[in-house]
Design a protein around this motif. Structure first.
Motif, mmCIF file in Angstrom:
data_model
loop_
_atom_site.group_PDB
_atom_site.id
_atom_site.type_symbol
_atom_site.label_atom_id
_atom_site.label_comp_id
_atom_site.label_asym_id
_atom_site.label_seq_id
_atom_site.Cartn_x
_atom_site.Cartn_y
_atom_site.Cartn_z
ATOM 1 N N SER A 96 -5.152 5.710 -17.999
ATOM 2 C CA SER A 96 -4.753 4.337 -17.731
ATOM 3 C C SER A 96 -5.223 3.932 -16.343
ATOM 4 O O SER A 96 -5.708 4.748 -15.566
ATOM 5 C CB SER A 96 -3.239 4.187 -17.838
ATOM 6 N N GLN A 97 -5.057 2.644 -16.013
ATOM 7 C CA GLN A 97 -5.502 2.161 -14.716
ATOM 8 C C GLN A 97 -4.511 2.561 -13.631
ATOM 9 O O GLN A 97 -3.345 2.800 -13.902
ATOM 10 C CB GLN A 97 -5.680 0.643 -14.739
ATOM 11 N N PRO A 98 -4.967 2.615 -12.377
ATOM 12 C CA PRO A 98 -4.055 2.888 -11.260
ATOM 13 C C PRO A 98 -3.304 1.621 -10.859
ATOM 14 O O PRO A 98 -3.301 0.625 -11.581
ATOM 15 C CB PRO A 98 -5.012 3.347 -10.161
ATOM 16 N N MET A 99 -2.671 1.644 -9.700
ATOM 17 C CA MET A 99 -1.982 0.474 -9.173
ATOM 18 C C MET A 99 -2.943 -0.702 -9.081
ATOM 19 O O MET A 99 -4.109 -0.538 -8.732
ATOM 20 C CB MET A 99 -1.407 0.781 -7.782
ATOM 21 N N ASN A 100 -2.438 -1.902 -9.394
ATOM 22 C CA ASN A 100 -3.309 -3.072 -9.296
ATOM 23 C C ASN A 100 -3.470 -3.493 -7.832
ATOM 24 O O ASN A 100 -2.783 -2.992 -6.933
ATOM 25 C CB ASN A 100 -2.807 -4.216 -10.174
ATOM 26 N N VAL A 101 -4.391 -4.407 -7.598
ATOM 27 C CA VAL A 101 -4.775 -4.778 -6.237
ATOM 28 C C VAL A 101 -3.606 -5.388 -5.467
ATOM 29 O O VAL A 101 -3.407 -5.104 -4.277
ATOM 30 C CB VAL A 101 -5.983 -5.735 -6.278
ATOM 31 N N ALA A 102 -2.814 -6.232 -6.114
ATOM 32 C CA ALA A 102 -1.663 -6.839 -5.432
ATOM 33 C C ALA A 102 -0.666 -5.770 -5.000
ATOM 34 O O ALA A 102 -0.121 -5.815 -3.893
ATOM 35 C CB ALA A 102 -0.998 -7.858 -6.354
ATOM 36 N N ALA A 103 -0.411 -4.791 -5.871
ATOM 37 C CA ALA A 103 0.522 -3.710 -5.537
ATOM 38 C C ALA A 103 0.002 -2.869 -4.382
ATOM 39 O O ALA A 103 0.767 -2.452 -3.499
ATOM 40 C CB ALA A 103 0.765 -2.836 -6.765
ATOM 41 N N ILE A 104 -1.307 -2.619 -4.364
ATOM 42 C CA ILE A 104 -1.897 -1.843 -3.270
ATOM 43 C C ILE A 104 -1.743 -2.603 -1.950
ATOM 44 O O ILE A 104 -1.327 -2.035 -0.931
ATOM 45 C CB ILE A 104 -3.378 -1.547 -3.562
ATOM 46 N N ILE A 152 0.622 4.107 -11.226
ATOM 47 C CA ILE A 152 1.041 2.737 -11.516
ATOM 48 C C ILE A 152 2.564 2.620 -11.511
ATOM 49 O O ILE A 152 3.115 1.548 -11.286
ATOM 50 C CB ILE A 152 0.444 2.268 -12.862
ATOM 51 N N SER A 153 3.261 3.739 -11.710
ATOM 52 C CA SER A 153 4.728 3.775 -11.640
ATOM 53 C C SER A 153 5.166 5.216 -11.481
ATOM 54 O O SER A 153 4.391 6.154 -11.732
ATOM 55 C CB SER A 153 5.361 3.184 -12.912
ATOM 56 N N ALA A 154 6.420 5.418 -11.079
ATOM 57 C CA ALA A 154 6.957 6.775 -11.005
ATOM 58 C C ALA A 154 7.045 7.399 -12.389
ATOM 59 O O ALA A 154 6.851 8.614 -12.551
ATOM 60 C CB ALA A 154 8.336 6.755 -10.342
ATOM 61 N N SER A 155 7.325 6.586 -13.407
ATOM 62 C CA SER A 155 7.388 7.113 -14.774
ATOM 63 C C SER A 155 6.022 7.627 -15.228
ATOM 64 O O SER A 155 5.916 8.651 -15.902
ATOM 65 C CB SER A 155 7.890 6.034 -15.733
ATOM 66 N N ALA A 156 4.955 6.909 -14.858
ATOM 67 C CA ALA A 156 3.613 7.378 -15.188
ATOM 68 C C ALA A 156 3.310 8.685 -14.463
ATOM 69 O O ALA A 156 2.656 9.586 -15.012
ATOM 70 C CB ALA A 156 2.584 6.315 -14.834
ATOM 71 N N ALA A 157 3.773 8.792 -13.217
ATOM 72 C CA ALA A 157 3.588 10.036 -12.471
ATOM 73 C C ALA A 157 4.294 11.192 -13.170
ATOM 74 O O ALA A 157 3.738 12.289 -13.319
ATOM 75 C CB ALA A 157 4.116 9.870 -11.047
ATOM 76 N N THR A 158 5.517 10.956 -13.622
ATOM 77 C CA THR A 158 6.267 11.972 -14.340
ATOM 78 C C THR A 158 5.541 12.392 -15.613
ATOM 79 O O THR A 158 5.433 13.589 -15.921
ATOM 80 C CB THR A 158 7.663 11.437 -14.697
ATOM 81 N N ILE A 169 7.324 16.228 -5.171
ATOM 82 C CA ILE A 169 8.281 15.120 -5.083
ATOM 83 C C ILE A 169 7.618 13.867 -5.625
ATOM 84 O O ILE A 169 6.524 13.494 -5.189
ATOM 85 C CB ILE A 169 8.735 14.878 -3.631
ATOM 86 N N VAL A 170 8.275 13.232 -6.564
ATOM 87 C CA VAL A 170 7.812 11.952 -7.116
ATOM 88 C C VAL A 170 8.795 10.867 -6.695
ATOM 89 O O VAL A 170 10.009 11.109 -6.616
ATOM 90 C CB VAL A 170 7.701 12.024 -8.652
ATOM 91 N N ALA A 171 8.281 9.689 -6.387
ATOM 92 C CA ALA A 171 9.166 8.570 -6.028
ATOM 93 C C ALA A 171 8.502 7.256 -6.399
ATOM 94 O O ALA A 171 7.273 7.160 -6.469
ATOM 95 C CB ALA A 171 9.498 8.598 -4.540
ATOM 96 N N THR A 172 9.314 6.255 -6.632
ATOM 97 C CA THR A 172 8.806 4.915 -6.890
ATOM 98 C C THR A 172 8.558 4.189 -5.572
ATOM 99 O O THR A 172 9.229 4.444 -4.566
ATOM 100 C CB THR A 172 9.801 4.105 -7.740
ATOM 101 N N LEU A 173 7.590 3.291 -5.592
ATOM 102 C CA LEU A 173 7.373 2.388 -4.459
ATOM 103 C C LEU A 173 8.025 1.036 -4.706
ATOM 104 O O LEU A 173 7.868 0.119 -3.897
ATOM 105 C CB LEU A 173 5.870 2.213 -4.212
#
Length: 408
Positions: free
Chosen positions: A291-299, A120-126, A253-257
């Motif tokens: 927690s939930q993954p990326m929402n539909v609009a973000a996908i 859902i975010s790079a921070s969540a990935a971290t 490697i982690v990155a934000t979209l």
């Protein structure tokens, strides 16, 4: 009743009392000078406009390629919402996921030449990756000594206490390869945590780090959020484009979209065995698990952005950004001058930096003033963040205003 004793080891990695006492001085002065809490709408020509009618360009924006306003990306979000008829499934992906999420991960894997999973975010990935790295679950159940670069972003430093509950945690001087090699000589297993491109400018010495990895088997965790999209043939970023062939099993490697990529969410790049790592994260990776993954609009927006990254438009915008960087560097001195990245910290004394920020804002440019504790005590300045979507004439005008104010 006597005073409670402070537990042993308190404030080893963070101290909110100290951070707030120091940081509030900066933020209160910023607010008094009208350079925080600004409310503005997007206006024509990429300008922002306040309710009072003041128009300005934002040069503290991470959308380096201006994809965040791209009509194709916005329509991608709308199409996905219309197709799936839901904003968010509100359930962990380990339970249920929509097909578009897997489609996106396959597209990103192809673009970035890696096995990619999203968050859902790079921070969540971290938050998901670092504790499992500390516990040895990405390195054959061998707990590494975790070395955080001194300038690693707050989103990584935040997890030092969590990692410290699993293994030993050290902090290295910024980009100090001699210190890091000494640690590698002393300990059998080491993991290094750093930014690929730092939010205050500069980048990791990737070639030196890969040499240490080859020599000592050091694990490397990069957050390359500030260079994704702006570098690489398909926008894979500074770090990935600097590593030939596949990512090895000792690199993540982690990155934000969100930033230059132009949509929303985060991605994690692994090597050939990434699916095993992904499954572990889905089950035990903190917010990636519960927690939930990326929402539909973000996908949907991210899929549309992937199409643009796979088209000639990406290079056109990369080239335009490079021209703006070179144009600025030719006129304004900074420690990052000539490094090819869009973040420039233009030095200004503590007693001058706010006035400089106000002067720019009054003349139509928002540029963030930064000083201690965001930067060291003697390194206050204006953080200029260059973009592809502005006109060259505005780069020249911004440069001249900085020079006229004596910042060079």
């Amino acid at each position: 009743m006597g005073q409670l004793e402070r537990p042993a080891g308190l404030h080893r990695f963070r101290n909110n009392d100290k951070a707030i006492a120091i940081g509030n001085t900066f933020w209160e002065e910023t607010a008094r000078n009208g350079l925080s809490g600004i409310v503005a709408n997007l206006a024509e020509g990429g300008y922002l406009q306040t309710q009072e009618g003041h128009r300005f360009l934002n040069f503290s924006c991470c959308s380096y390629l201006d994809f965040d306003t791209h009509p194709g990306i916005i329509q991608g979000a709308i199409r996905a919402l219309e197709k799936y008829g839901v904003m968010d499934h509100c359930i962990s992906r380990i339970r249920i996921q929509i097909p578009a999420l897997l489609e996106l991960e396959n597209r990103l894997s192809s673009l970035f030449r890696a096995n990619v999973i999203t968050a859902i975010s790079a921070s969540a990935a971290t938050a998901g990756v670092l504790p499992l790295l500390a516990s040895g679950h990405f390195s054959g159940n061998r707990k590494p000594v975790m070395v955080f670069d001194k300038n690693a972003h707050f989103s990584m430093n935040l997890y030092k206490p969590v990692c410290g509950d699993e293994t030993e945690v050290l902090t290295s001087p910024h980009n100090d390869m001699n210190y890091l090699e000494d640690v590698c000589r002393k300990y059998e297993h080491v993991a290094y945590v750093c930014d690929g491109t730092y939010s205050m400018g500069g980048h990791a010495p990737v070639e030196d780090l890969l040499m240490l990895q080859d020599k000592y088997g050091m694990f490397i965790y990069f957050d390359d959020s500030h260079s994704l999209s702006i570098m690489g043939e398909k926008g894979e970023g500074y770090i990935r484009s600097s590593i030939p062939g596949d990512l090895n099993e000792l690199t993540i490697i982690v990155a934000t979209l969100n930033k230059a990529y132009g949509s929303s969410g985060g991605c994690i790049m692994f090597g050939p065995k990434g699916r095993d790592v992904a499954l572990l994260l889905e089950r035990f990776g903190g917010p990636l698990a519960w927690s939930q993954p990326m929402n539909v609009a973000a996908i949907g927006a991210s899929l549309a952005a992937a199409d643009i990254h796979d088209s000639p438009e990406l290079k056109r915008r990369q080239d335009k950004l490079k021209r703006h960087i070179d144009l600025f560097d030719a006129r304004v001195a900074s420690e990052q001058q000539g490094n090819g990245f869009p973040i420039k910290l233009v030095s200004a004394s503590n007693d001058k930096v706010m006035a400089a920020g106000q002067h720019l804002y009054e003349n139509g440019f928002y540029v963030s003033p930064v000083f201690f504790p965001i930067v060291p005590r003697d390194q206050a300045g204006l953080r200029v963040m260059l973009r592809a979507g502005v006109e060259e004439s505005e780069i020249l005008r911004l440069s001249q205003l900085l020079l006229d104010f004596g910042l060079n």
